[in-house]
Design a protein around this motif. Structure first.
Motif, PDB file in Angstrom:
ATOM      1  N   THR A   1       0.830  -1.203   0.000  1.00  0.00           N
ATOM      2  CA  THR A   1       0.000   0.000   0.000  1.00  0.00           C
ATOM      3  C   THR A   1       0.864   1.253   0.000  1.00  0.00           C
ATOM      4  O   THR A   1       2.066   1.205   0.245  1.00  0.00           O
ATOM      5  N   LYS A   2       0.217   2.384  -0.256  1.00  0.00           N
ATOM      6  CA  LYS A   2       0.946   3.648  -0.335  1.00  0.00           C
ATOM      7  C   LYS A   2       1.403   4.155   1.027  1.00  0.00           C
ATOM      8  O   LYS A   2       2.207   5.088   1.099  1.00  0.00           O
ATOM      9  N   LYS A   3       0.903   3.567   2.102  1.00  0.00           N
ATOM     10  CA  LYS A   3       1.365   3.935   3.445  1.00  0.00           C
ATOM     11  C   LYS A   3       2.324   2.908   4.028  1.00  0.00           C
ATOM     12  O   LYS A   3       2.568   2.882   5.231  1.00  0.00           O
ATOM     13  N   GLY A   4       2.876   2.038   3.155  1.00  0.00           N
ATOM     14  CA  GLY A   4       3.933   1.128   3.589  1.00  0.00           C
ATOM     15  C   GLY A   4       3.476  -0.173   4.198  1.00  0.00           C
ATOM     16  O   GLY A   4       4.296  -0.910   4.762  1.00  0.00           O
ATOM     17  N   SER A   5       2.189  -0.524   4.087  1.00  0.00           N
ATOM     18  CA  SER A   5       1.702  -1.775   4.681  1.00  0.00           C
ATOM     19  C   SER A   5       1.886  -2.933   3.705  1.00  0.00           C
ATOM     20  O   SER A   5       1.812  -2.764   2.489  1.00  0.00           O
TER      21      SER A   5
ATOM     22  N   ALA B   1       1.969  -3.272   9.239  1.00  0.00           N
ATOM     23  CA  ALA B   1       1.943  -1.834   9.015  1.00  0.00           C
ATOM     24  C   ALA B   1       3.361  -1.265   8.962  1.00  0.00           C
ATOM     25  O   ALA B   1       4.284  -1.773   9.609  1.00  0.00           O
ATOM     26  N   ARG B   2       3.533  -0.235   8.159  1.00  0.00           N
ATOM     27  CA  ARG B   2       4.765   0.551   8.085  1.00  0.00           C
ATOM     28  C   ARG B   2       6.003  -0.320   7.868  1.00  0.00           C
ATOM     29  O   ARG B   2       7.017  -0.163   8.544  1.00  0.00           O
ATOM     30  N   VAL B   3       5.885  -1.227   6.930  1.00  0.00           N
ATOM     31  CA  VAL B   3       7.048  -2.057   6.573  1.00  0.00           C
ATOM     32  C   VAL B   3       8.186  -1.180   6.056  1.00  0.00           C
ATOM     33  O   VAL B   3       9.366  -1.470   6.261  1.00  0.00           O
ATOM     34  N   HIS B   4       7.820  -0.092   5.376  1.00  0.00           N
ATOM     35  CA  HIS B   4       8.809   0.878   4.898  1.00  0.00           C
ATOM     36  C   HIS B   4       8.523   2.256   5.495  1.00  0.00           C
ATOM     37  O   HIS B   4       8.530   3.265   4.803  1.00  0.00           O
ATOM     38  N   GLY B   5       8.291   2.262   6.809  1.00  0.00           N
ATOM     39  CA  GLY B   5       7.943   3.494   7.482  1.00  0.00           C
ATOM     40  C   GLY B   5       6.590   3.988   6.991  1.00  0.00           C
ATOM     41  O   GLY B   5       5.654   3.224   6.799  1.00  0.00           O
ATOM     42  N   LYS B   6       6.487   5.289   6.752  1.00  0.00           N
ATOM     43  CA  LYS B   6       5.259   5.851   6.214  1.00  0.00           C
ATOM     44  C   LYS B   6       5.318   5.990   4.701  1.00  0.00           C
ATOM     45  O   LYS B   6       4.419   6.561   4.089  1.00  0.00           O
ATOM     46  N   LEU B   7       6.391   5.473   4.088  1.00  0.00           N
ATOM     47  CA  LEU B   7       6.564   5.603   2.644  1.00  0.00           C
ATOM     48  C   LEU B   7       5.948   4.414   1.911  1.00  0.00           C
ATOM     49  O   LEU B   7       5.711   3.351   2.489  1.00  0.00           O
ATOM     50  N   THR B   8       5.716   4.595   0.619  1.00  0.00           N
ATOM     51  CA  THR B   8       5.027   3.587  -0.192  1.00  0.00           C
ATOM     52  C   THR B   8       5.827   2.296  -0.287  1.00  0.00           C
ATOM     53  O   THR B   8       7.040   2.313  -0.503  1.00  0.00           O
ATOM     54  N   LEU B   9       5.127   1.161  -0.112  1.00  0.00           N
ATOM     55  CA  LEU B   9       5.697  -0.144  -0.432  1.00  0.00           C
ATOM     56  C   LEU B   9       5.458  -0.322  -1.932  1.00  0.00           C
ATOM     57  O   LEU B   9       4.369  -0.667  -2.352  1.00  0.00           O
TER      58      LEU B   9
ATOM     59  N   GLY C   1      10.213  -3.919  -1.608  1.00  0.00           N
ATOM     60  CA  GLY C   1      11.026  -2.726  -1.824  1.00  0.00           C
ATOM     61  C   GLY C   1      10.173  -1.495  -1.623  1.00  0.00           C
ATOM     62  O   GLY C   1       8.965  -1.516  -1.909  1.00  0.00           O
ATOM     63  N   GLY C   2      10.786  -0.422  -1.142  1.00  0.00           N
ATOM     64  CA  GLY C   2      10.000   0.766  -0.845  1.00  0.00           C
ATOM     65  C   GLY C   2      10.683   2.043  -1.270  1.00  0.00           C
ATOM     66  O   GLY C   2      11.818   2.055  -1.743  1.00  0.00           O
TER      67      GLY C   2
ATOM     68  N   ASP D   1      11.786   4.181   0.591  1.00  0.00           N
ATOM     69  CA  ASP D   1      12.868   4.517   1.504  1.00  0.00           C
ATOM     70  C   ASP D   1      14.192   3.909   1.043  1.00  0.00           C
ATOM     71  O   ASP D   1      15.205   4.038   1.727  1.00  0.00           O
ATOM     72  N   GLY D   2      14.190   3.220  -0.127  1.00  0.00           N
ATOM     73  CA  GLY D   2      15.411   2.622  -0.656  1.00  0.00           C
ATOM     74  C   GLY D   2      15.765   1.283  -0.047  1.00  0.00           C
ATOM     75  O   GLY D   2      16.817   0.722  -0.363  1.00  0.00           O
ATOM     76  N   MET D   3      14.900   0.729   0.799  1.00  0.00           N
ATOM     77  CA  MET D   3      15.207  -0.513   1.511  1.00  0.00           C
ATOM     78  C   MET D   3      14.609  -1.721   0.790  1.00  0.00           C
ATOM     79  O   MET D   3      13.588  -1.636   0.114  1.00  0.00           O
ATOM     80  N   LEU D   4      15.281  -2.869   0.986  1.00  0.00           N
ATOM     81  CA  LEU D   4      14.759  -4.169   0.562  1.00  0.00           C
ATOM     82  C   LEU D   4      14.596  -5.027   1.800  1.00  0.00           C
ATOM     83  O   LEU D   4      15.572  -5.289   2.514  1.00  0.00           O
ATOM     84  N   ASN D   5      13.372  -5.452   2.075  1.00  0.00           N
ATOM     85  CA  ASN D   5      13.083  -6.286   3.236  1.00  0.00           C
ATOM     86  C   ASN D   5      12.745  -7.706   2.794  1.00  0.00           C
ATOM     87  O   ASN D   5      12.155  -7.914   1.735  1.00  0.00           O
ATOM     88  N   THR D   6      13.107  -8.675   3.622  1.00  0.00           N
ATOM     89  CA  THR D   6      12.804 -10.078   3.372  1.00  0.00           C
ATOM     90  C   THR D   6      11.966 -10.620   4.527  1.00  0.00           C
ATOM     91  O   THR D   6      12.337 -10.435   5.699  1.00  0.00           O
ATOM     92  N   PHE D   7      10.847 -11.272   4.193  1.00  0.00           N
ATOM     93  CA  PHE D   7       9.955 -11.823   5.205  1.00  0.00           C
ATOM     94  C   PHE D   7       9.793 -13.325   4.981  1.00  0.00           C
ATOM     95  O   PHE D   7       9.650 -13.776   3.842  1.00  0.00           O
ATOM     96  N   SER D   8       9.802 -14.065   6.076  1.00  0.00           N
ATOM     97  CA  SER D   8       9.508 -15.493   6.048  1.00  0.00           C
ATOM     98  C   SER D   8       8.084 -15.686   6.582  1.00  0.00           C
ATOM     99  O   SER D   8       7.762 -15.227   7.686  1.00  0.00           O
ATOM    100  N   VAL D   9       7.246 -16.339   5.777  1.00  0.00           N
ATOM    101  CA  VAL D   9       5.835 -16.502   6.128  1.00  0.00           C
ATOM    102  C   VAL D   9       5.547 -17.978   6.368  1.00  0.00           C
ATOM    103  O   VAL D   9       5.934 -18.838   5.557  1.00  0.00           O
ATOM    104  N   HIS D  10       4.870 -18.272   7.475  1.00  0.00           N
ATOM    105  CA  HIS D  10       4.480 -19.651   7.801  1.00  0.00           C
ATOM    106  C   HIS D  10       2.993 -19.673   8.137  1.00  0.00           C
ATOM    107  O   HIS D  10       2.491 -18.799   8.845  1.00  0.00           O
ATOM    108  N   SER D  11       2.300 -20.691   7.619  1.00  0.00           N
ATOM    109  CA  SER D  11       0.860 -20.810   7.817  1.00  0.00           C
ATOM    110  C   SER D  11       0.534 -22.125   8.497  1.00  0.00           C
ATOM    111  O   SER D  11       1.166 -23.154   8.240  1.00  0.00           O
ATOM    112  N   ASP D  12      -0.495 -22.078   9.373  1.00  0.00           N
ATOM    113  CA  ASP D  12      -0.914 -23.296  10.070  1.00  0.00           C
ATOM    114  C   ASP D  12      -2.369 -23.137  10.488  1.00  0.00           C
ATOM    115  O   ASP D  12      -2.730 -22.175  11.178  1.00  0.00           O
ATOM    116  N   ASN D  13      -3.205 -24.070  10.029  1.00  0.00           N
ATOM    117  CA  ASN D  13      -4.623 -24.101  10.414  1.00  0.00           C
ATOM    118  C   ASN D  13      -5.347 -22.783  10.151  1.00  0.00           C
ATOM    119  O   ASN D  13      -6.061 -22.249  11.003  1.00  0.00           O
TER     120      ASN D  13
END
Length: 490
Positions: free
Chosen positions: A203-207, A243-251, A269-270, A272-284
Motif C-alpha cells: 500500500t501507499k502507506k507502507g503496509s 503496518a509501516r514495513v517501509h515506514g510511512k513511505l510507499t511499499l 522494496g519501498g 525509503d530505498g530498503m529491501l526487506n525479506t519476510f519469512s511466512v508460515h501458515s498453520d490451520n
C-alpha cells in the motif's frame, strides 16, 4: 560515504552499463502527425505508455487515442479512440514476455480497462472492471505458462485480480476474473504479486498484506465475456497485515518465492530505498510473517522487483533522476540510465529472451533503450558495506597499495577509520573490505580527510580537518596486515 554510515565502492573503468544521451541505441519514439491519427484538435501529448515487445510501444495520448507504435520507424496504428481517455490515462506493461511478447493495459476514467497483446492484430479487449476511474494497474507474469496476472484498483475497497491467457494463433486472449483482494479501510493500493499459493499487496502507506490463495480460486476463473464482469468472484481477506514495513513511505515493489502452501519468502522494496525479506508460515488457517533481513539498495527508491528465475532477482531503483537496474542475488549492476523525470514520470523495464529494453519519458518525449543481454556488463556494485560508521560519513580518501588501496573515512562521530580494500580478481566476485584501525582526537565533526602522497609502503601520513579550526596529522604504520595510527601533530 552516506548519511546511513555505509560505503559504496564502484569501479569506473569499463563502466559500459551507464547510458547517456549520446548513446546511439537511445531511440526517441515521437507521436505521429495529428492528421494521420485522426485527432481534429491535435494529437496532444503522451499521457502514458507501455512496452509491448522489443519493437513495439503502446501509447495513450492526451487526445483520447491508444496507438501501437513500431520503435525506430514511422509505422503506427490506432488501436482505440474513446472520449474516456481524454486528459486521463493510466497504463502499464509487463516486465517479462510470454510466448514472444508482453501485455499492455490501459485504464480509463469510467472504470474500464483495455488490454493489448503483442502479436495480436485484433482490437484491444475492453471491460469495465470498476465503478469509477481506474487508479492503479500492475501486471506480473503468472505462475502458469502463457499467462499474465493483472491487478487493478479503483474507488472500490478491493484490488481486482484478473488473468490474461495467450491462446494459440491469432485468437483473442482468454480474460478471466480470479478474485477480489480485500483492502483495509483507508488503504491505497500500490503494488501486488501472486503465485500458485500466495498473494501479496503493498500500500501507499507502507503496509504489506499477505493472502493465501485457495486451490479453488486457481481452478474456477470466471470468463469476462463481451466486456461484462462477473461480480461473483470470491473475496480474499488478508491473513497477515504488517503496518509501516517501509515506514510511512510507499511499499512500491513486492516479489514472492513459494516453498509450499505452508510457507513462502516475500521480498518488499519501498521508497525509503530498503529491501526487506519476510519469512511466512501458515498453520490451520492462520499465518505469521517474520522479517528476516533488511538492507539498503539505494539512497533513493526501490520501484520494482522482478524474478527472472530462482537465482536472479532484479531490482529497479531511482536516485537523482537515474534508473539503476540491480541483480540483487549476484550483487551486480546491469544498467544505469539518466532520465530527467525519474520515477515520477512513466517508465518501464521489459526483459525478453536475450534482450533488455528500457522506456522512459523525458521532456515530453518517449525514449527507449535496447541492449542484448550478452552485452550487459555486470559490474560489481558493492553497495552494501554497512556498519562502517553509526552516523554520517562526511569524507573519504584512498591511497594505493600493491593489492588494492587503503580507505580512510571520517565524519559526524569524530572518528578517523582506516580500512584496506581488495577488489575482486579472477573468479572471485566479492570484495574484501578489512578494518585496520580507528582513533578519535577531534572534538567536533571531521569534514575532510586526505592521504599525503608518499612512496613509502609501510608508513603513510593522513590529514584530517573539520569544525573548530582543527587540522591534525596522523602517522599510519603498516606491518604484517596490521596498522597503528599515531597522532603526529595538531
Amino acid at each position: 560515504g552516506g548519511g546511513d554510515g555505509s560505503l559504496q565502492v564502484r569501479p569506473l573503468a569499463k563502466d559500459s552499463r551507464t547510458v547517456e544521451a549520446a548513446d546511439p541505441r537511445l531511440v526517441s519514439v515521437p507521436l505521429p502527425p495529428a492528421e494521420l491519427v485522426g485527432a481534429g484538435d491535435g494529437a496532444g501529448h503522451i499521457r502514458a505508455f507501455a512496452l509491448l515487445d522489443r519493437n513495439t510501444a503502446v501509447i495513450a495520448t492526451d487526445s483520447g487515442h491508444v496507438l501501437r507504435r513500431t520503435i525506430g520507424t514511422d509505422r503506427f496504428s490506432v488501436s482505440l479512440a474513446v472520449p474516456e481517455l481524454r486528459s486521463y490515462a493510466m497504463a502499464t506493461g509487463s516486465a517479462t514476455s510470454r510466448d514472444g511478447g508482453g501485455l499492455a493495459a490501459v485504464g480509463l476514467r469510467d472504470g474500464s480497462v483495455a488490454i493489448v497483446l503483442a502479436g495480436s492484430s485484433e482490437k484491444p479487449l475492453v471491460s469495465r472492471l470498476h465503478s469509477g476511474p481506474v487508479e492503479r494497474l500492475v501486471i506480473s507474469a503468472a505462475c502458469c505458462p502463457r499467462s499474465f496476472d493483472l491487478f487493478t484498483a479503483g474507488p472500490d475497497n478491493f484490488v481486482l485480480w484478473t488473468r490474461v491467457t495467450v491462446l494459440v494463433g491469432d485468437q483473442q486472449p482468454r480474460w478471466t476474473t480470479m478474485a477480489k483482494l480485500e483492502l483495509p479501510s483507508g488503504a491505497s493500493f500500490a503494488t501486488a504479486t501472486v503465485n500458485e499459493c500466495w498473494a501479496a499487496v503493498g500500500t501507499k502507506k507502507g503496509s504489506l498484506l499477505i493472502y493465501s490463495v485457495p486451490a479453488s480460486v486457481l481452478e474456477s476463473g470466471l470468463d469476462i465475456v463481451d466486456g461484462l464482469l462477473d461480480n461473483s468472484a470470491p473475496l480474499m481477506q488478508p491473513l497477515v497485515s504488517l503496518a509501516r514495513v517501509h515506514g510511512k513511505l510507499t511499499l512500491s515493489a513486492v516479489a514472492i518465492t513459494s516453498v509450499d502452501r505452508q510457507s513462502c519468502t516475500i521480498y518488499t522494496g519501498g521508497r525509503d530505498g530498503m529491501l526487506n525479506t519476510f519469512s511466512v508460515h501458515s498453520d490451520n488457517g492462520t499465518a505469521e510473517a517474520t522479517r528476516t533481513a533488511s538492507e539498503r539498495l539505494s539512497p533513493g527508491r526501490v520501484e520494482q522487483l522482478i524474478f527472472t528465475d530462482a537465482q536472479s532477482l532484479l531490482a529497479v531503483t531511482f536516485y537523482h533522476k537515474r534508473l539503476v537496474l540491480l541483480d540483487h542475488f549476484n550483487r551486480t549492476e546491469l544498467l544505469s540510465v539518466a532520465c530527467a523525470g525519474g520515477a515520477n514520470k512513466p517508465w518501464q523495464i521489459y526483459r525478453d529472451t536475450g534482450c533488455l529494453l528500457v522506456g522512459f519519458m523525458q521532456g515530453g518525449e518517449l525514449f527507449t533503450y535496447r541492449r542484448p543481454l550478452e552485452e550487459s556488463v555486470q559490474v560489481p556494485c558493492n553497495r552494501l558495506v554497512d556498519g562502517v560508521s553509526s552516523v554520517d560519513i562526511r569524507a573519504t580518501d584512498i591511497s594505493a597499495t600493491d593489492d588494492g588501496f587503503l580507505l580512510a573515512t571520517a565524519g559526524e562521530d569524530c572518528f578517523l577509520r582506516i580500512h584496506h580494500y581488495r577488489p575482486p580478481r579472477g573468479k572471485k566476485t566479492t570484495d574484501a573490505l578489512r578494518f585496520l584501525a580507528e582513533t578519535r582526537r577531534h572534538a567536533s565533526v571531521i569534514r575532510c580527510v586526505a592521504f599525503v602522497p608518499s612512496h613509502s609502503q609501510p608508513t603513510r601520513y593522513v590529514l584530517t580537518a573539520g569544525a573548530g579550526s582543527e587540522l591534525r596529522c596522523w602517522r599510519l604504520d603498516l606491518s604484517d596486515g596490521r596498522a597503528n595510527l599515531v597522532d603526529w601533530g595538531a
